[in-house]
Scaffold this active site. Structure first.
Site, mmCIF file in Angstrom:
data_model
loop_
_atom_site.group_PDB
_atom_site.id
_atom_site.type_symbol
_atom_site.label_atom_id
_atom_site.label_comp_id
_atom_site.label_asym_id
_atom_site.label_seq_id
_atom_site.Cartn_x
_atom_site.Cartn_y
_atom_site.Cartn_z
ATOM 1 N N ARG A 103 0.850 -1.199 0.000
ATOM 2 C CA ARG A 103 0.000 0.000 0.000
ATOM 3 C C ARG A 103 0.882 1.245 0.000
ATOM 4 O O ARG A 103 2.087 1.158 0.103
ATOM 5 C CB ARG A 103 -0.946 -0.006 1.199
ATOM 6 C CG ARG A 103 -0.230 0.037 2.531
ATOM 7 C CD ARG A 103 -1.227 0.131 3.704
ATOM 8 N NE ARG A 103 -0.528 -0.078 4.968
ATOM 9 C CZ ARG A 103 -1.105 -0.097 6.155
ATOM 10 N NH1 ARG A 103 -2.393 0.072 6.271
ATOM 11 N NH2 ARG A 103 -0.402 -0.291 7.247
ATOM 12 N N ASN A 141 -4.969 7.473 4.379
ATOM 13 C CA ASN A 141 -4.654 6.753 5.605
ATOM 14 C C ASN A 141 -3.177 6.936 5.931
ATOM 15 O O ASN A 141 -2.313 6.614 5.120
ATOM 16 C CB ASN A 141 -4.937 5.258 5.449
ATOM 17 C CG ASN A 141 -4.824 4.508 6.767
ATOM 18 O OD1 ASN A 141 -5.732 4.553 7.586
ATOM 19 N ND2 ASN A 141 -3.702 3.854 6.986
ATOM 20 N N GLU A 142 -2.909 7.491 7.101
ATOM 21 C CA GLU A 142 -1.538 7.634 7.615
ATOM 22 C C GLU A 142 -0.562 8.133 6.557
ATOM 23 O O GLU A 142 0.305 7.389 6.075
ATOM 24 C CB GLU A 142 -1.052 6.304 8.197
ATOM 25 C CG GLU A 142 -1.757 5.925 9.476
ATOM 26 C CD GLU A 142 -1.072 4.779 10.220
ATOM 27 O OE1 GLU A 142 -0.284 4.043 9.605
ATOM 28 O OE2 GLU A 142 -1.340 4.638 11.418
ATOM 29 N N GLU A 313 -7.296 4.671 15.797
ATOM 30 C CA GLU A 313 -6.847 3.273 15.820
ATOM 31 C C GLU A 313 -6.172 3.038 17.168
ATOM 32 O O GLU A 313 -5.130 3.620 17.449
ATOM 33 C CB GLU A 313 -5.848 2.988 14.690
ATOM 34 C CG GLU A 313 -6.446 3.086 13.308
ATOM 35 C CD GLU A 313 -5.448 2.717 12.201
ATOM 36 O OE1 GLU A 313 -4.441 2.036 12.490
ATOM 37 O OE2 GLU A 313 -5.680 3.131 11.055
ATOM 38 N N TRP A 321 3.670 -5.794 13.499
ATOM 39 C CA TRP A 321 4.691 -5.067 12.745
ATOM 40 C C TRP A 321 5.927 -4.658 13.523
ATOM 41 O O TRP A 321 6.809 -4.014 12.972
ATOM 42 C CB TRP A 321 4.074 -3.843 12.072
ATOM 43 C CG TRP A 321 3.167 -3.006 12.939
ATOM 44 C CD1 TRP A 321 1.808 -3.054 12.958
ATOM 45 C CD2 TRP A 321 3.540 -2.022 13.902
ATOM 46 N NE1 TRP A 321 1.300 -2.145 13.868
ATOM 47 C CE2 TRP A 321 2.346 -1.498 14.454
ATOM 48 C CE3 TRP A 321 4.759 -1.497 14.363
ATOM 49 C CZ2 TRP A 321 2.335 -0.501 15.446
ATOM 50 C CZ3 TRP A 321 4.746 -0.512 15.332
ATOM 51 C CH2 TRP A 321 3.546 -0.021 15.863
ATOM 52 N N GLU A 361 -1.898 -8.640 7.559
ATOM 53 C CA GLU A 361 -2.105 -8.360 8.984
ATOM 54 C C GLU A 361 -2.824 -9.494 9.711
ATOM 55 O O GLU A 361 -3.507 -9.274 10.713
ATOM 56 C CB GLU A 361 -2.832 -7.018 9.138
ATOM 57 C CG GLU A 361 -1.923 -5.883 8.695
ATOM 58 C CD GLU A 361 -2.523 -4.496 8.808
ATOM 59 O OE1 GLU A 361 -3.740 -4.370 9.031
ATOM 60 O OE2 GLU A 361 -1.750 -3.531 8.660
ATOM 61 N N MET A 363 -1.673 -11.611 11.659
ATOM 62 C CA MET A 363 -1.182 -11.797 13.027
ATOM 63 C C MET A 363 -1.534 -10.611 13.938
ATOM 64 O O MET A 363 -1.046 -10.519 15.056
ATOM 65 C CB MET A 363 0.345 -11.992 13.018
ATOM 66 C CG MET A 363 0.812 -13.185 12.213
ATOM 67 S SD MET A 363 0.055 -14.734 12.766
ATOM 68 C CE MET A 363 0.928 -14.993 14.315
HETATM 69 C C1 GAL Z 1 -1.816 1.401 11.019
HETATM 70 C C2 GAL Z 1 -2.655 1.456 9.763
HETATM 71 C C3 GAL Z 1 -3.694 0.365 9.717
HETATM 72 C C4 GAL Z 1 -3.095 -0.944 10.127
HETATM 73 C C5 GAL Z 1 -2.505 -0.812 11.489
HETATM 74 C C6 GAL Z 1 -1.921 -2.083 12.042
HETATM 75 O O1 GAL Z 1 -0.575 1.953 10.806
HETATM 76 O O2 GAL Z 1 -3.278 2.707 9.647
HETATM 77 O O3 GAL Z 1 -4.228 0.287 8.420
HETATM 78 O O4 GAL Z 1 -2.136 -1.313 9.201
HETATM 79 O O5 GAL Z 1 -1.476 0.134 11.447
HETATM 80 O O6 GAL Z 1 -1.389 -1.878 13.317
#
Ligand code: GAL
Length: 646
Positions: A103, A141-142, A313, A321, A361, A363
């Site tokens: 992405r 997004n971000e 979030e 990650w 994602e 996990m």
């Molecule tokens: C953020 C992102 C989300 C998702 C999340 C996972 O950085 O905006 O889409 O990837 O992390 O922790």
């Protein structure tokens, strides 16, 4: 105060949506964010818009009484778009396009991409702009996630040249500002200038600083394309963007000006692992996150959002990650939620509703497990939802302390650290944490902010000194603590003609004659304080309050101003602050590392970040007779207490 969740209806069979919506509402969730990655489902073929599924998803959520934050899908341009317009892709430092398959594969400067974004955002805004359930929009997004602010594309180069021509007008002005006589770097035309990349040794810092400013402005310009369209078709709805933690590559205050609400994505355990804390700290707060790191971002984004902000979030369990991804302490998701609400958040929204069994994602925890059973965080969210109902704390009040934060100074320090461990954000949070250990609430503000009403203003990193800052400080009557390197560069990235602290000298009579950075392990003792990393050699008519054993003053003080001529240790910072607080009649506490207090309206919150119990009576005077509305005097691990202020 409300709770929310991030939901991806396109990931799940339609038959499941109504039950999901019902279940969200039953937990006590009232806001759902959707849509931000769904471009390939909204427009599967060029120009073929398939909104019907999204209509049904939105209506299903609406029927359950949920409010929607609708995301624009521009962080994920679909494959056909990239193949048709390869110039959309960002270009890395070696001239290679970044590729499709994850992405954020786009260049902020690509005019092609801006036009594509305008097209899809207009289609969405026309269709849903007046929908009663759609109460807010999230752009993209971000911005910047996965290191995506910088692109060395042709479009970025052309944009940079235009930006420079606008700023300087004449090429001679640029040559002079940058000092290009040095190493024969002079240009004859703006069209000769490239981005500062792949030079033999370091590029001119002034060139790099302008490149950082340009790249930051590109983000704001990119966002404005969307924000303008949304405002035209969806009047009365909030527009927000979800910022990140530990991310400083564009000026969030500047972008924040064109938005209604600042949102940010809070992953306390992932950030703890990423950040600079020593091993012992990372182990101690492994399942809790660092008490001051998250809170700093809450205070920062309240400033960016001009008072209106949310966590859109919130980490609900292990993420996927970081280098290691532990589970939060039982109760910690609730504690994080309360920490945000205590700082004035309008909403805390969990990422994500259900853990995805597929793709990148899988996990990453959600409120539900992939089989739809409730994961640990769902219980904690439900508990907060019940607790919220019993509380009406009012909104945030101005804190007694302001911390001035300047993104441009962060870039300058990264461009010219002069010592490898001079980490700008670490220094800023170091100052912030000292205030928080004393029990003080802090507002994080832009250098141009109105400082009226503050008792103490912290400037840990004010490398560039705005001409009117000294006047605003004096007018506010606040005491001010200046960090090392204050006023050490002109806006053109030059040493001021009268030496640092340049314009800040009207606040305190000092001159910085020399600076030195110190390798790890070297300590300069200064009475009870220890200086590491950075030491300035000062000339001043003032007698320093503290000096190194080698004879260098590290703390200078006037009636209203402190200057710290070193990378201070925690004890020095607390001493300086406590002394000012005492003079100003501000009560301070001596909180242990894991206990933090925060006031919202007429309610005082306490959060225990320790994995062991904490007794408030040990730290808060009169704790046994407080009017508790949540918890009590004994805080279990991850415990929350709140009491009414009289
Ligand atoms: C953020 C992102 C989300 C998702 C999340 C996972 O950085 O905006 O889409 O990837 O992390 O922790």
């Amino acid at each position: 105060m409300k709770l929310g969740v991030c939901y991806y209806p396109e990931h799940w069979p339609e038959a499941q949506w109504a039950e999901d919506a019902r279940h969200m509402a039953e937990i006590g969730i009232t806001q759902v964010r959707i849509g931000e990655f769904a471009w390939s489902r909204i427009e599967p073929e060029p120009g073929v818009l398939t909104f019907e599924w999204l209509d049904r998803a939105i209506d299903t959520l609406h029927r359950a009484g949920l409010h929607i934050v609708l995301g624009t899908p521009t962080a994920t341009p679909p494959k056909w778009l990239i193949d048709a317009h390869p110039d959309v892709l960002a270009v890395d430092a070696h001239g290679r396009p970044r590729r499709f398959g994850s992405r954020r594969h786009y260049c902020f400067s690509s005019q092609t991409y801006r036009a594509q974004c305008a097209r899809i955002v207009a289609a969405l805004a026309r269709r849903y702009g007046q929908h009663p359930a759609v109460q807010a929009w999230q752009t993209d997004n971000e911005y910047g996630c996965h290191d995506t602010i910088i692109s060395y594309s042709d479009a970025a180069r052309a944009g940079f040249r235009r930006w420079l021509a606008d700023k300087y007008g004449q090429i001679d002005a640029l040559n002079k500002a940058w000092g290009n006589v040095f190493w024969s770097m002079e240009y004859r035309h703006f069209d000769e200038i490239d981005p500062p990349v792949e030079t033999v040794t370091e590029a001119n810092p002034a060139h790099r600083q302008d490149w950082a400013r340009f790249a930051s402005d590109e983000v704001t310009a990119f966002d404005k394309v969307q924000t303008d369209i949304i405002r035209a078709h969806s009047p009365g709805r909030d527009v927000l963007h979800n910022y990140m933690g530990m991310f400083t590559a564009f000026d969030h205050f500047k972008l924040g000006k064109q938005l209604d609400v600042a949102a940010w994505d809070s992953y306390p355990l992932g950030f703890l692992e990423w950040a600079w804390w020593p091993e012992a700290t990372k182990l101690r707060f492994l399942r809790q996150g660092h008490p001051d790191f998250t809170a700093f971002h809450h205070d920062l984004y309240r400033g960016v959002g001009k008072g209106r902000w949310q966590v859109i979030e919130q980490q609900p369990g292990p993420v996927n990650w970081s280098a290691w991804n532990p589970a939060p302490l039982p109760g910690m998701v609730r504690a994080w939620t309360w920490e945000a609400l205590a700082h004035g958040a309008e909403c805390v929204s969990y990422f994500r509703w259900r853990q995805a069994p597929f793709a990148q994602e899988q996990m990453h925890a959600g409120l539900l497990r992939p089989d739809s059973s409730e994961a640990e965080a769902a219980y904690e969210a439900r508990q907060v939802a019940t607790e919220i109902k019993a509380l009406t704390p009012g909104s945030h009040r101005q804190a007694p302390v302001a911390l001035v934060f300047d993104y441009e100074a962060v870039w300058a320090t990264q461009i010219q650290p002069q010592g490898r461990d001079y980490r700008p954000l670490e220094l800023v949070i170091h100052f912030y944490a000292a205030a928080r250990r004393l029990g003080l609430s802090v507002d994080v503000v832009h250098p141009s902010a109105d400082l009226t009403g503050y008792q103490i203003v912290l400037c840990p990193l004010q490398i560039f000194w705005p001409v009117d800052l000294a006047l605003r400080l004096k007018a506010s009557g606040a005491a001010c603590v200046l960090g090392p390197r204050t006023g050490s560069k002109t806006d053109d990235f030059q040493i001021p003609a009268d030496l640092p602290p340049g314009g800040a000298r009207t606040l305190i009579p000092i001159t910085v004659n020399r600076v030195e950075s110190l390798r790890p392990g070297h300590i300069e003792q200064a009475g009870p304080f220890q200086v590491t990393r950075w030491l300035e050699h000062i000339a001043s008519p003032l007698t320093p309050e503290a000096s190194t054993d080698s004879g260098h003053g590290i703390w200078y003080r006037t009636e209203a101003v402190d200057y710290l001529a070193c990378w201070p240790d925690a004890q020095l910072l607390e001493t300086v602050l406590a002394k000012r607080c005492a003079e100003r009649g501000l009560a301070v506490l001596a909180l242990p590392d894991g206990l933090r207090l925060r006031q919202r309206g007429n309610i005082q919150f306490a959060i225990n970040y320790e994995a062991t119990p904490v007794n408030l009576a040990d730290y808060v005077p009169g704790a046994t007779s407080l009017d508790f509305v949540i918890g009590g005097v004994e805080l279990p691990p991850a415990g929350v207490a709140a009491w009414k202020l009289r």
